[in-house]
Write a protein that holds these residues in place. Sequence first.
Motif, PDB file in Angstrom:
ATOM      1  N   ALA A   1       0.252   1.559   5.295  1.00 54.17           N
ATOM      2  CA  ALA A   1       1.011   1.906   4.088  1.00 54.17           C
ATOM      3  C   ALA A   1       2.503   1.715   4.327  1.00 54.17           C
ATOM      4  O   ALA A   1       3.010   1.985   5.412  1.00 54.17           O
ATOM      5  N   ARG A   2       3.196   1.278   3.303  1.00 52.52           N
ATOM      6  CA  ARG A   2       4.647   1.080   3.377  1.00 52.52           C
ATOM      7  C   ARG A   2       5.394   2.129   2.544  1.00 52.52           C
ATOM      8  O   ARG A   2       6.611   2.079   2.435  1.00 52.52           O
ATOM      9  N   LEU A   3       4.656   3.039   1.937  1.00 51.20           N
ATOM     10  CA  LEU A   3       5.252   4.098   1.120  1.00 51.20           C
ATOM     11  C   LEU A   3       4.355   5.315   1.174  1.00 51.20           C
ATOM     12  O   LEU A   3       3.127   5.211   1.004  1.00 51.20           O
ATOM     13  N   ILE A   4       4.941   6.494   1.392  1.00 51.92           N
ATOM     14  CA  ILE A   4       4.210   7.752   1.336  1.00 51.92           C
ATOM     15  C   ILE A   4       4.927   8.668   0.358  1.00 51.92           C
ATOM     16  O   ILE A   4       6.159   8.705   0.302  1.00 51.92           O
ATOM     17  N   ILE A   5       4.137   9.413  -0.456  1.00 54.37           N
ATOM     18  CA  ILE A   5       4.706  10.273  -1.501  1.00 54.37           C
ATOM     19  C   ILE A   5       4.141  11.682  -1.340  1.00 54.37           C
ATOM     20  O   ILE A   5       3.263  12.119  -2.083  1.00 54.37           O
ATOM     21  N   PRO A   6       4.621  12.438  -0.349  1.00 57.79           N
ATOM     22  CA  PRO A   6       4.160  13.810  -0.170  1.00 57.79           C
ATOM     23  C   PRO A   6       4.998  14.793  -0.980  1.00 57.79           C
ATOM     24  O   PRO A   6       6.114  14.474  -1.406  1.00 57.79           O
ATOM     25  N   ASN A   7       4.461  15.999  -1.157  1.00 55.81           N
ATOM     26  CA  ASN A   7       5.336  17.073  -1.632  1.00 55.81           C
ATOM     27  C   ASN A   7       6.022  17.703  -0.421  1.00 55.81           C
ATOM     28  O   ASN A   7       5.814  17.305   0.722  1.00 55.81           O
TER      29      ASN A   7
ATOM     30  N   ILE B   1       0.841  -1.194   0.000  1.00 56.73           N
ATOM     31  CA  ILE B   1       0.000   0.000   0.000  1.00 56.73           C
ATOM     32  C   ILE B   1       0.879   1.249   0.000  1.00 56.73           C
ATOM     33  O   ILE B   1       1.859   1.329   0.737  1.00 56.73           O
ATOM     34  N   SER B   2       0.503   2.219  -0.827  1.00 54.38           N
ATOM     35  CA  SER B   2       1.154   3.527  -0.813  1.00 54.38           C
ATOM     36  C   SER B   2       0.083   4.603  -0.744  1.00 54.38           C
ATOM     37  O   SER B   2      -1.084   4.369  -1.058  1.00 54.38           O
ATOM     38  N   VAL B   3       0.492   5.802  -0.327  1.00 50.84           N
ATOM     39  CA  VAL B   3      -0.469   6.886  -0.146  1.00 50.84           C
ATOM     40  C   VAL B   3       0.151   8.205  -0.564  1.00 50.84           C
ATOM     41  O   VAL B   3       1.340   8.460  -0.350  1.00 50.84           O
TER      42      VAL B   3
ATOM     43  N   ALA C   1      11.662  13.579   5.359  1.00 50.33           N
ATOM     44  CA  ALA C   1      11.676  12.284   4.677  1.00 50.33           C
ATOM     45  C   ALA C   1      12.189  11.186   5.597  1.00 50.33           C
ATOM     46  O   ALA C   1      11.635  10.076   5.634  1.00 50.33           O
ATOM     47  N   LEU C   2      13.244  11.485   6.346  1.00 45.58           N
ATOM     48  CA  LEU C   2      13.790  10.492   7.275  1.00 45.58           C
ATOM     49  C   LEU C   2      12.761  10.115   8.336  1.00 45.58           C
ATOM     50  O   LEU C   2      12.575   8.929   8.647  1.00 45.58           O
ATOM     51  N   ALA C   3      12.069  11.128   8.869  1.00 47.21           N
ATOM     52  CA  ALA C   3      11.058  10.852   9.896  1.00 47.21           C
ATOM     53  C   ALA C   3       9.915  10.020   9.331  1.00 47.21           C
ATOM     54  O   ALA C   3       9.454   9.054   9.964  1.00 47.21           O
ATOM     55  N   LEU C   4       9.444  10.368   8.145  1.00 50.95           N
ATOM     56  CA  LEU C   4       8.343   9.616   7.538  1.00 50.95           C
ATOM     57  C   LEU C   4       8.759   8.198   7.177  1.00 50.95           C
ATOM     58  O   LEU C   4       7.964   7.257   7.279  1.00 50.95           O
ATOM     59  N   SER C   5      10.013   8.029   6.770  1.00 52.67           N
ATOM     60  CA  SER C   5      10.467   6.683   6.405  1.00 52.67           C
ATOM     61  C   SER C   5      10.553   5.773   7.630  1.00 52.67           C
ATOM     62  O   SER C   5      10.387   4.557   7.518  1.00 52.67           O
ATOM     63  N   ARG C   6      10.804   6.356   8.779  1.00 52.33           N
ATOM     64  CA  ARG C   6      10.815   5.538   9.995  1.00 52.33           C
ATOM     65  C   ARG C   6       9.416   5.056  10.347  1.00 52.33           C
ATOM     66  O   ARG C   6       9.237   4.020  10.998  1.00 52.33           O
ATOM     67  N   ARG C   7       8.407   5.795   9.910  1.00 52.52           N
ATOM     68  CA  ARG C   7       7.019   5.406  10.163  1.00 52.52           C
ATOM     69  C   ARG C   7       6.493   4.470   9.078  1.00 52.52           C
ATOM     70  O   ARG C   7       5.829   3.468   9.371  1.00 52.52           O
TER      71      ARG C   7
END
Length: 324
Positions: free
Chosen positions: A200-206, A175-177, A223-229
């Motif tokens: 979700a295992r992937l997030i693609i924010p601006n 899942i990605s979001v 990005a580092l913080a979101l990747s840890r989540r």
Amino acid sequence: MSQPTALPGRTGPGGAAGLLVIGDIVTDVVAIHGTPVASGTDTDADIALRPGGSGANTAAWAAYLGADARLLGRAGYDSADWHLSELTKVGVTPLVLTDPDYPTAVVIAMVDPSGERSMLTNRGAGGRISPADWRADALDGVARLHLSAYTFFTPSGLDLVRLAVAEAVSRDVTISVDPASTGPLRAFGLDRFLSETAAARLIIPNRDEALLLTGESDPERAALALSRRYGTAVVKLGGDGALVAVDGELRAVAAASGTAGAVVDSTGAGDAFAAGYLTAKLQGADEPQALEQGIKAGAECVALVGGRPRYGLATKHLYPIHAD
């Protein structure tokens, strides 16, 4: 309510390579103005009608780039045939119900000389998407479920997301979001969004969405913080390119240099980037390659009016549409 088209049995190596996008279908009215919009009087503009919507744009670009892309969404009685035609023309399999009571969502996008846009939105039929739009075969042959967060922002849409996520988890579908937009995201609630997207295992924010979700002031730290989540976070930086972090480590940064050209309209650029990245990953690309493909797709998009690939039509072509 009319039923969606039949789902073809297309699968890739290993039996699942498809991309299912759940998101919005929108009629975009794009107004490109060379001077600031004047209050209380007229402002000259080039105006065009385009098929749009973040989810539909992502699916269209993914199909254009070679993915087996499906879109689950809801169109309105006024223009569903046109939207379905535009989706299938570029290769999307539409899993789309037609709402008999509401018109398709409409966005008026006002684009300034820099290509940046401001939007006025009527969610129409898209605001009524619900678990009734789900199909038991929606995930057949699908390797990734991609969610446009615009679907989260109504109670019935959120119910659909929860159903789709549960089905994806039960099938081991990744899942990605895409967080969609800072305004509705803030109104929805940041902690609530993080909770609802925990699978979700992937997030693609601006950039702005990444900073908002993390409280950081720098996109790399965000990005580092979101990747840890989430495991993987890809942050879109507009004309500065993009970066990706995986499990708390920065893995790749890609600049937009080499793809830069005239920016006509930024509508859909983030959707095109997401499609480029996701399609590349489905095709086995590593992170730097996927970032590059995302940037190329975004650059192609901003050179056009509207948020979709053009299929050979003139930039200023006004699409025919039957509406009252």
